[in-house]
Design an enzyme around this catalytic site. Sequence first.
Site, PDB file in Angstrom:
ATOM      1  N   TYR A  52       8.048 -14.414 -12.591  1.00 56.51           N
ATOM      2  CA  TYR A  52       6.909 -13.519 -12.362  1.00 56.51           C
ATOM      3  C   TYR A  52       5.643 -14.086 -13.010  1.00 56.51           C
ATOM      4  CZ  TYR A  52       3.847  -9.443 -12.804  1.00 56.51           C
ATOM      5  OH  TYR A  52       2.766  -8.591 -12.751  1.00 56.51           O
ATOM      6  N   GLY A  59       2.129   3.118  -5.864  1.00 60.06           N
ATOM      7  CA  GLY A  59       1.448   2.558  -7.017  1.00 60.06           C
ATOM      8  C   GLY A  59      -0.022   2.255  -6.804  1.00 60.06           C
ATOM      9  N   ILE A  60      -0.459   1.129  -7.345  1.00 57.11           N
ATOM     10  CA  ILE A  60      -1.860   0.731  -7.283  1.00 57.11           C
ATOM     11  C   ILE A  60      -2.337   0.602  -5.834  1.00 57.11           C
ATOM     12  CG2 ILE A  60      -3.455  -1.181  -7.750  1.00 57.11           C
ATOM     13  CD1 ILE A  60      -1.903  -1.676 -10.345  1.00 57.11           C
ATOM     14  N   GLY A  61      -1.517  -0.007  -4.976  1.00 55.99           N
ATOM     15  CA  GLY A  61      -1.907  -0.217  -3.586  1.00 55.99           C
ATOM     16  C   GLY A  61      -2.207   1.077  -2.856  1.00 55.99           C
ATOM     17  N   ALA A 105       0.803  -1.227   0.000  1.00 57.46           N
ATOM     18  CA  ALA A 105       0.000   0.000   0.000  1.00 57.46           C
ATOM     19  C   ALA A 105       0.831   1.271   0.000  1.00 57.46           C
ATOM     20  CB  ALA A 105      -0.927  -0.003   1.219  1.00 57.46           C
ATOM     21  N   ASN A 106       2.149   1.157   0.006  1.00 54.76           N
ATOM     22  CA  ASN A 106       2.965   2.357   0.124  1.00 54.76           C
ATOM     23  C   ASN A 106       3.163   3.099  -1.194  1.00 54.76           C
ATOM     24  OD1 ASN A 106       4.855  -0.157  -0.050  1.00 54.76           O
ATOM     25  ND2 ASN A 106       6.040   1.522  -0.945  1.00 54.76           N
ATOM     26  N   SER A 109      -2.199 -10.848 -13.322  1.00 52.29           N
ATOM     27  CA  SER A 109      -1.646 -10.199 -14.508  1.00 52.29           C
ATOM     28  C   SER A 109      -2.037 -11.011 -15.731  1.00 52.29           C
ATOM     29  CB  SER A 109      -0.119 -10.125 -14.408  1.00 52.29           C
ATOM     30  OG  SER A 109       0.457  -9.751 -15.646  1.00 52.29           O
TER      31      SER A 109
END
Length: 329
Positions: A210, A59-61, A56-57, A184
């Site tokens: 990935y 980008g998307i989060g 959450a720090n 993804s």
Amino acid sequence: MWLRSLLSTQVWGPGSALILVFLLRLSMRRWCKSHLWDLQHCSTDLTGKTAVVTGANSGIGKVVSQELARRGARVILACRSRERGQRALAEIQAASKDACLLLGEVDLSSMASVWSFAWWLLQECPEIHLLVNNAAVCGIPKTLTPEGLELTFATNYVGPFLLTNLLQGALQRAGSARVINVSSAWHTCGYFDEEHLTGAGGPLAFNQNYTCSKLLLTSITGEFARRLQGTGVTVNSVDPGVVYTDIMKQFSWSYRLLFWLSSFFIKDPQQGANPVLYLSLAKELDGISGKYFNSSCVMTPPSKDAQDLHVAQRLWNASVKLTNLDKTN
């Protein structure tokens, strides 16, 4: 029409190139607004609800956390770095004065860290209404953690699998809860080999750890849904699309440069968060579970490998044994 006219221009200079880039970027934004689910028309209120967002720090989060907090949820920012987590918390708090936020420290590549975080979280939040398994890494060569797991698989798959299991009780106590696994579209390029979890298994091409880890996460989503049927907890996976975030920071400078150049034509974190927020907030998804959604917020079948029930069950059993969940019952 304007694009055809511009491309037919005989004389191209830096100014023309900049104008083209600007217009293409503008077209991307307009396309996203016209083709994607409209967040602004969603009236879902989360007052009294608790949400957990990993990674959450930034980008998307971070975008997802801010929107959930703006709608009244108590949001737990689950971050690997306390320093970066505190910075994100302060920024979200500044944007939404009434936001109710709590910072939790967890390294998803470490099973010990996930166990510790879950124990702390359950003391703080006996009921959890939303779990967003967002954190992920890519571009990291095969690396073993101190616990003997392959780092990318541990972060992208084992950590979310273990955390979701440990929070099952809190999710069920909420009465109605959602789990969103951020997958993804690249999961279609992966293949199954349980030994990859411990750094063994078949050969992996560039960054295939990935793609394979995302295949595992997509597959296990369906298995979670089957096992949680009738409990009020739904589990779905979603592709946010190609998004310009810090996830590429582990790649070489040449790949990062290419990614930066392409950033003019791909989603920004706000746009990338939209499909995740759709799964988190849309009322029409109540009761929908075990499904995969593409980056346009459309329910679509995942790869055939991800739909194989026998493989998913075998993966579940191997994961339970690997995480020692079989010794807690």
